[in-house]
Design an enzyme around this catalytic site. Structure first.
Site, PDB file in Angstrom:
ATOM      1  N   GLN A   1      92.384  -8.009 -13.246  1.00  0.00           N
ATOM      2  CA  GLN A   1      92.453  -8.894 -12.217  1.00  0.00           C
ATOM      3  C   GLN A   1      92.812 -10.202 -12.728  1.00  0.00           C
ATOM      4  O   GLN A   1      92.708 -10.359 -13.971  1.00  0.00           O
ATOM      5  CB  GLN A   1      91.134  -9.053 -11.388  1.00  0.00           C
ATOM      6  CG  GLN A   1      89.958  -9.324 -12.222  1.00  0.00           C
ATOM      7  CD  GLN A   1      88.612  -9.274 -11.392  1.00  0.00           C
ATOM      8  OE1 GLN A   1      88.719  -9.187 -10.216  1.00  0.00           O
ATOM      9  NE2 GLN A   1      87.625  -9.544 -12.274  1.00  0.00           N
TER      10      GLN A   1
ATOM     11  N   HIS B   1      89.180  -5.272 -14.551  1.00  0.00           N
ATOM     12  CA  HIS B   1      88.484  -4.792 -13.318  1.00  0.00           C
ATOM     13  C   HIS B   1      87.830  -3.331 -13.594  1.00  0.00           C
ATOM     14  O   HIS B   1      86.681  -3.050 -13.516  1.00  0.00           O
ATOM     15  CB  HIS B   1      89.390  -4.757 -12.193  1.00  0.00           C
ATOM     16  CG  HIS B   1      88.568  -4.249 -10.833  1.00  0.00           C
ATOM     17  ND1 HIS B   1      89.109  -4.343  -9.591  1.00  0.00           N
ATOM     18  CD2 HIS B   1      87.156  -3.470 -10.611  1.00  0.00           C
ATOM     19  CE1 HIS B   1      88.058  -3.968  -8.737  1.00  0.00           C
ATOM     20  NE2 HIS B   1      87.113  -3.362  -9.287  1.00  0.00           N
TER      21      HIS B   1
ATOM     22  N   PHE C   1      78.435  -5.768 -12.396  1.00  0.00           N
ATOM     23  CA  PHE C   1      79.607  -5.148 -12.374  1.00  0.00           C
ATOM     24  C   PHE C   1      80.073  -4.054 -13.502  1.00  0.00           C
ATOM     25  O   PHE C   1      80.540  -3.049 -12.984  1.00  0.00           O
ATOM     26  CB  PHE C   1      80.699  -6.225 -12.540  1.00  0.00           C
ATOM     27  CG  PHE C   1      82.114  -6.060 -12.194  1.00  0.00           C
ATOM     28  CD1 PHE C   1      82.520  -5.298 -11.292  1.00  0.00           C
ATOM     29  CD2 PHE C   1      83.035  -6.920 -12.860  1.00  0.00           C
ATOM     30  CE1 PHE C   1      83.947  -5.032 -11.142  1.00  0.00           C
ATOM     31  CE2 PHE C   1      84.165  -6.732 -12.623  1.00  0.00           C
ATOM     32  CZ  PHE C   1      84.928  -5.879 -11.817  1.00  0.00           C
TER      33      PHE C   1
ATOM     34  N   HIS D   1      78.360  -0.993 -12.089  1.00  0.00           N
ATOM     35  CA  HIS D   1      78.695  -0.338 -11.019  1.00  0.00           C
ATOM     36  C   HIS D   1      80.305   0.443 -11.433  1.00  0.00           C
ATOM     37  O   HIS D   1      80.559   1.533 -10.944  1.00  0.00           O
ATOM     38  CB  HIS D   1      79.482  -1.308  -9.975  1.00  0.00           C
ATOM     39  CG  HIS D   1      80.446  -1.064  -9.010  1.00  0.00           C
ATOM     40  ND1 HIS D   1      80.096  -0.554  -7.567  1.00  0.00           N
ATOM     41  CD2 HIS D   1      81.689  -1.002  -8.917  1.00  0.00           C
ATOM     42  CE1 HIS D   1      81.024  -0.242  -7.056  1.00  0.00           C
ATOM     43  NE2 HIS D   1      82.005  -0.605  -7.441  1.00  0.00           N
ATOM     44  N   GLU D   2      81.039  -0.095 -12.175  1.00  0.00           N
ATOM     45  CA  GLU D   2      82.127   0.752 -12.662  1.00  0.00           C
ATOM     46  C   GLU D   2      81.978   1.624 -13.624  1.00  0.00           C
ATOM     47  O   GLU D   2      82.667   2.961 -13.368  1.00  0.00           O
ATOM     48  CB  GLU D   2      83.022  -0.354 -13.644  1.00  0.00           C
ATOM     49  CG  GLU D   2      83.544  -1.557 -12.972  1.00  0.00           C
ATOM     50  CD  GLU D   2      84.482  -1.149 -11.662  1.00  0.00           C
ATOM     51  OE1 GLU D   2      85.631  -0.325 -11.984  1.00  0.00           O
ATOM     52  OE2 GLU D   2      84.358  -1.773 -10.638  1.00  0.00           O
TER      53      GLU D   2
ATOM     54  N   LYS E   1      80.481   4.307 -10.634  1.00  0.00           N
ATOM     55  CA  LYS E   1      81.355   5.036  -9.979  1.00  0.00           C
ATOM     56  C   LYS E   1      82.735   5.553 -10.707  1.00  0.00           C
ATOM     57  O   LYS E   1      83.256   6.669  -9.953  1.00  0.00           O
ATOM     58  CB  LYS E   1      82.089   3.848  -8.768  1.00  0.00           C
ATOM     59  CG  LYS E   1      83.140   4.067  -7.930  1.00  0.00           C
ATOM     60  CD  LYS E   1      83.364   2.898  -7.217  1.00  0.00           C
ATOM     61  CE  LYS E   1      84.394   3.228  -5.973  1.00  0.00           C
ATOM     62  NZ  LYS E   1      84.637   2.075  -4.934  1.00  0.00           N
ATOM     63  N   HIS E   2      83.208   5.173 -11.709  1.00  0.00           N
ATOM     64  CA  HIS E   2      84.287   5.544 -12.220  1.00  0.00           C
ATOM     65  C   HIS E   2      83.918   6.254 -13.530  1.00  0.00           C
ATOM     66  O   HIS E   2      84.590   7.393 -14.036  1.00  0.00           O
ATOM     67  CB  HIS E   2      85.365   4.677 -12.283  1.00  0.00           C
ATOM     68  CG  HIS E   2      85.636   3.772 -11.102  1.00  0.00           C
ATOM     69  ND1 HIS E   2      86.701   4.520 -10.289  1.00  0.00           N
ATOM     70  CD2 HIS E   2      85.645   2.723 -10.497  1.00  0.00           C
ATOM     71  CE1 HIS E   2      86.823   3.642  -9.229  1.00  0.00           C
ATOM     72  NE2 HIS E   2      86.120   2.588  -9.407  1.00  0.00           N
TER      73      HIS E   2
END
Ligand code: 5GP
Ligand code: 5GP
Ligand code: 5GP
Length: 211
Positions: free
Chosen positions: A16, A43, A93, A96-97, A100-101
């Site tokens: 980003q 990101h 953050f 979360h990454e 999720k991924h």
């Protein structure tokens, strides 16, 4: 979404441009660790299928164990900044990454985050753009930015735009494709579904933001 770990075709490596995240009606909050550098910031590293779909949240029992990446923390604070409000130190953050991924890859936490950091250095996007005369604080054509990246990195990138408070389209995120080893750039098997850029896009500077 299917949710089985390791079952994917390639990664999107997504960076980003902080000024474009901040330059929106929603605005942003600088991290508690300080104002970000004028540079691209990570990101995420997102496993994806060749058909455009992707797995996510593959292991809901796994949450980020920061002790496994303590040696990477300084690099993360510089190259993987969080700009969401309220201000944070990045943990939320990154967590979360990972959840999720990251949990949908075969990589352990340390390899996952280190791979992303290494990919950022390898891409060296800002340097390639500057070498082509593309400096933050001006408007450029979409083609000139894409060409500078293609010539610098050797692979095509996908540029996503958002809209600033004045209604200008601006470069928001750059997607590059990476093979399953998380080490090598490849041509994208499929491009992400897009947000229009138009032919003239702003490459804004962070300098006038207070965060
Ligand atoms: P947005 O709706 O803001 O484009 O994306 C929201 C979130 O969905 C992203 O932060 C990312 O986690 C996920 N996402 C969006 N597009 C893609 C994609 O093409 N591939 C993968 N793997 N995840 C995506
Ligand atoms: P994704 O879009 O990958 O699912 O995740 C984005 C999530 O991380 C959102 O919930 C967003 O609020 C949060 N987040 C925290 N800091 C940042 C940041 O600097 N950039 C983006 N795009 N999302 C962030
Ligand atoms: P989420 O709801 O997953 O936190 O974020 C949804 C979308 O809103 C993401 O595409 C993320 O980039 C964006 N977003 C989340 N928080 C912020 C914020 O504080 N400022 C801006 N500009 N965008 C945000």
């Amino acid at each position: 979404f299917l949710c089985s770990s390791q079952d994917f075709d390639f990664f999107y490596f997504v960076q980003q441009w902080p000024a474009s995240y901040c330059d929106t009606r929603q605005s942003c909050c600088y991290p508690t660790t300080g104002k970000p550098n004028e540079d691209f910031s990570i990101h995420g590293l997102w496993p994806n299928y060749n058909n455009g779909k992707w797995p996510q949240n593959c292991d809901t029992a796994s949450s980020l164990d920061i002790s496994q990446i303590s040696d990477l923390k300084k690099r993360m604070e510089k190259d993987w900044v969080t700009l969401a409000c309220p201000s944070g130190d990045g943990m939320k953050f990154w967590g979360h990454e990972w959840e999720k991924h990251g949990t949908c890859t075969s990589l352990d936490e340390h390899t996952y985050f280190e791979s992303a950091l290494d990919l950022k250095n390898k891409a060296n996007l800002l340097q390639h753009l500057k070498q082509a005369g593309i400096q933050p604080g001006n408007f450029f054509t979409m083609e000139s930015m894409k060409r500078a990246i293609k010539e610098g990195v050797g692979y095509e990138a996908y540029i996503e735009c958002n809209v600033d408070t004045q209604g200008n389209h601006q470069i928001y995120q750059v997607y590059m494709c990476v093979d399953k080893s998380a080490k090598n750039f490849i041509e994208c098997p499929i491009l992400p579904r897009g947000r229009g850029c138009g032919s003239r896009v702003e490459f804004p500077s962070l300098s006038h933001h207070s965060g």
